[in-house]
Enzyme design. Sequence first.
Site, PDB file in Angstrom:
ATOM      1  N   LEU A 189       0.824  -1.209   0.000  1.00 54.13           N
ATOM      2  CA  LEU A 189       0.000   0.000   0.000  1.00 54.13           C
ATOM      3  C   LEU A 189       0.855   1.254   0.000  1.00 54.13           C
ATOM      4  CD1 LEU A 189      -2.676  -1.114   2.609  1.00 54.13           C
ATOM      5  CD2 LEU A 189      -3.001  -0.868   0.160  1.00 54.13           C
ATOM      6  N   GLY A 190       2.038   1.147   0.552  1.00 60.20           N
ATOM      7  CA  GLY A 190       2.910   2.331   0.539  1.00 60.20           C
ATOM      8  C   GLY A 190       3.971   2.257   1.603  1.00 60.20           C
ATOM      9  N   GLU A 191       4.694   3.357   1.707  1.00 59.05           N
ATOM     10  CA  GLU A 191       5.764   3.443   2.694  1.00 59.05           C
ATOM     11  C   GLU A 191       5.374   4.493   3.708  1.00 59.05           C
ATOM     12  OE1 GLU A 191       9.219   2.327   2.441  1.00 59.05           O
ATOM     13  OE2 GLU A 191       9.089   1.337   0.487  1.00 59.05           O
ATOM     14  N   GLY A 192       5.505   4.176   4.986  1.00 64.97           N
ATOM     15  CA  GLY A 192       5.299   5.191   6.015  1.00 64.97           C
ATOM     16  C   GLY A 192       6.662   5.680   6.472  1.00 64.97           C
ATOM     17  N   PHE A 211       8.104   4.791   9.093  1.00 69.53           N
ATOM     18  CA  PHE A 211       8.839   3.787   9.847  1.00 69.53           C
ATOM     19  C   PHE A 211       8.923   2.432   9.170  1.00 69.53           C
ATOM     20  CE2 PHE A 211       6.328   6.496  12.812  1.00 69.53           C
ATOM     21  CZ  PHE A 211       7.354   7.379  13.054  1.00 69.53           C
ATOM     22  N   GLY A 212       8.261   2.268   8.068  1.00 64.40           N
ATOM     23  CA  GLY A 212       8.306   0.968   7.417  1.00 64.40           C
ATOM     24  C   GLY A 212       7.310   0.938   6.278  1.00 64.40           C
ATOM     25  N   VAL A 258       3.773  -0.607   4.347  1.00 66.34           N
ATOM     26  CA  VAL A 258       2.421  -1.067   4.707  1.00 66.34           C
ATOM     27  C   VAL A 258       1.893  -1.933   3.564  1.00 66.34           C
ATOM     28  CG1 VAL A 258       0.108  -0.394   5.423  1.00 66.34           C
ATOM     29  CG2 VAL A 258       2.032   1.087   5.964  1.00 66.34           C
ATOM     30  N   ASP A 290       2.232  12.096  16.344  1.00 68.83           N
ATOM     31  CA  ASP A 290       2.393  12.179  14.885  1.00 68.83           C
ATOM     32  C   ASP A 290       1.030  12.305  14.213  1.00 68.83           C
ATOM     33  OD1 ASP A 290       3.562  12.235  12.437  1.00 68.83           O
ATOM     34  OD2 ASP A 290       4.169  10.124  12.402  1.00 68.83           O
ATOM     35  N   ARG A 348      -1.868  12.088   6.947  1.00 74.37           N
ATOM     36  CA  ARG A 348      -1.318  10.806   6.465  1.00 74.37           C
ATOM     37  C   ARG A 348      -1.560   9.682   7.475  1.00 74.37           C
ATOM     38  NH1 ARG A 348       2.672  14.144   7.757  1.00 74.37           N
ATOM     39  NH2 ARG A 348       3.592  13.711   9.790  1.00 74.37           N
ATOM     40  N   ASN A 349      -1.845  10.051   8.736  1.00 75.09           N
ATOM     41  CA  ASN A 349      -2.091   9.045   9.774  1.00 75.09           C
ATOM     42  C   ASN A 349      -3.558   8.962  10.187  1.00 75.09           C
ATOM     43  OD1 ASN A 349       0.443   7.969   9.957  1.00 75.09           O
ATOM     44  ND2 ASN A 349       1.162   9.563  11.360  1.00 75.09           N
ATOM     45  N   ASP A 366      -1.868   4.811  13.996  1.00 76.92           N
ATOM     46  CA  ASP A 366      -0.473   4.958  14.433  1.00 76.92           C
ATOM     47  C   ASP A 366      -0.285   5.662  15.765  1.00 76.92           C
ATOM     48  OD1 ASP A 366       0.370   3.565  12.334  1.00 76.92           O
ATOM     49  OD2 ASP A 366       1.422   5.175  11.316  1.00 76.92           O
TER      50      ASP A 366
HETATM   51  O1  ACK Z   1      -2.325   7.065   1.371  1.00 74.16           O
HETATM   52  P1  ACK Z   1      -2.340   5.606   1.289  1.00 74.16           P
HETATM   53  O2  ACK Z   1      -3.028   4.909   0.213  1.00 74.16           O
HETATM   54  O3  ACK Z   1      -2.830   5.029   2.710  1.00 74.16           O
HETATM   55  O4  ACK Z   1      -0.831   5.110   1.452  1.00 74.16           O
HETATM   56  C1  ACK Z   1      -0.457   5.030   2.776  1.00 74.16           C
HETATM   57  C2  ACK Z   1       0.478   3.872   2.966  1.00 74.16           C
HETATM   58  O5  ACK Z   1      -0.276   2.793   3.510  1.00 74.16           O
HETATM   59  C3  ACK Z   1       1.631   4.186   3.937  1.00 74.16           C
HETATM   60  O6  ACK Z   1       1.136   4.600   5.165  1.00 74.16           O
HETATM   61  C4  ACK Z   1      -1.646   3.129   3.551  1.00 74.16           C
HETATM   62  N1  ACK Z   1      -2.189   2.562   4.800  1.00 74.16           N
HETATM   63  C5  ACK Z   1      -1.628   2.593   6.025  1.00 74.16           C
HETATM   64  N2  ACK Z   1      -2.385   1.928   6.907  1.00 74.16           N
HETATM   65  C6  ACK Z   1      -3.476   1.462   6.227  1.00 74.16           C
HETATM   66  C7  ACK Z   1      -4.648   0.730   6.587  1.00 74.16           C
HETATM   67  N3  ACK Z   1      -4.850   0.313   7.844  1.00 74.16           N
HETATM   68  N4  ACK Z   1      -5.568   0.470   5.638  1.00 74.16           N
HETATM   69  C8  ACK Z   1      -5.364   0.901   4.358  1.00 74.16           C
HETATM   70  N5  ACK Z   1      -4.284   1.599   3.957  1.00 74.16           N
HETATM   71  C9  ACK Z   1      -3.353   1.877   4.877  1.00 74.16           C
HETATM   72  C10 ACK Z   1      -1.730   4.636   3.537  1.00 74.16           C
END
Ligand code: ACK
Length: 447
Positions: free
Chosen positions: A193-196, A198-199, A201, A307, A311-312, A325
């Site tokens: 799904l992407g990079e946060g 800290f790691g 996802v 934080d 984005r969170n 988070d």
């Molecule tokens: O903006 P996004 O599509 O939504 O891309 C970021 C990426 O992971 C890095 O944080 C997605 N993401 C994080 N946690 C979740 C979650 N619980 N369900 C769906 N997408 C998530 C976030």
Amino acid sequence: MSPCTYPSFPRLFHALYDFTARCSEELSVTRGDRLYALKEEGDYIFARRLSSPPSTGLVPINYVAKATPEMLSDQPWYFCEINRTQAQQLLLSPANAPGAFLIRPSESSLGDYSLSVRAQAKVCHYRISTAPGGSLYLQEGRLFPSLQSLLTYYKANWKLIQNPLLQPCVPQRPPAQDKWERPRSEFVLGKKLGEGYFGQVWEGLWRGSVPVAVKTIKSANMKMADLAKEIEALKTLRHERLIRLYAVCSDGEPVYIVTELMCKGSLQSYLGSPEGQALSLPLLLSFACQVAEGMGYLEERRVVHRDLAARNVLVGHDLTCKVADFGLARLLKDDVYSPSSGFKIPVKWTAPEAANYRVFTQKSDIWSFGILLYEIFTYGQCPYEGMSNQETLQRISRELPCPAACPAEVYTLMLRCWKDSPEERPTFAMLWEKLGTMHRHLHLALL
Ligand code: ACK
């Protein structure tokens, strides 16, 4: 109904799964039962069952969900966070028999639905479209005012779709919640799904059928000794405006932090998407209100997020949003999440006393909430656009200008969040109350 809700306890819940009482204090429930929660007791709610025969007792909180009668999520056949592949896996799992069915949001046609039905060893999918007047139809010319009435019709006239609709799909039960540490083999990672910060996802499936999000973190970046203690604290934080923690895998590399999956991703990316850019003011206010509600819960429990940013915050199918988070920053080693490491700390969201002296408090979270309001009302613009972190920190005043779409009353709240003196900033309880009132007034004005 808008996804913005207001405080009230006791609350109406419905049972997500069958639960059999194991002692006289517990209450057996059947999936779909409506429950009136009298109080929360740790991992349980003490509830009165409204369906007959009425009775009271404890029910594990992960077996219930808050019921909002007007919302589809209340229906046993509606699975809002599931895609075509997952629907197929769930319907073909041993818990389900031929005739099991569910309705889910369509992946390919935004705003439409799909009906998935198990027919022996395969699953058939039917698109439910929306006519210009808002009616729903599965076959041209047969219009229905609601999904419920459409289902009633096709249950009686199943030959029209060649598959009987016998019983709503049985969802996968969550495993016992006392076992938070799970073997890695229970999770299959799918799409990244992407990079946060800290790691990474990943979208994942837990035990073949529960859709989850898996955050992978290198143990080198984590205070492993504190992990168990912190997880213990995190798992007690339960609120419908907070992302639910499901499990962790801390045995081996990388550490998995497993949470509920939110189908529209982060609020930041959602606001920037074509769908997000078209959002109306009441919806923007509803997002602000929901985040204030979730943060109000953390505030009551004296938990500092550290934080908070768009984005969170994650967005679900029905435009509910949840804070994610929380507590994670505390789990990360100081040199990973530290103002002195410069690049990791989200300076533009961080209150001056936190950025300069590492004083993270509920009041520094309030500052970040002000920035989050700015993100919401600019439809996802980066604050202090074009400025480096250093330049941002050195600004004499860190106030941002009022976004074009932002009502003056909301901007006044933003400015209060950015008071230099932390004690002068409002509380989340007060912000929630004020934003809720604005949201209700706007809603009434538009009716
Ligand atoms: O903006 P996004 O599509 O939504 O891309 C970021 C990426 O992971 C890095 O944080 C997605 N993401 C994080 N946690 C979740 C979650 N619980 N369900 C769906 N997408 C998530 C976030």
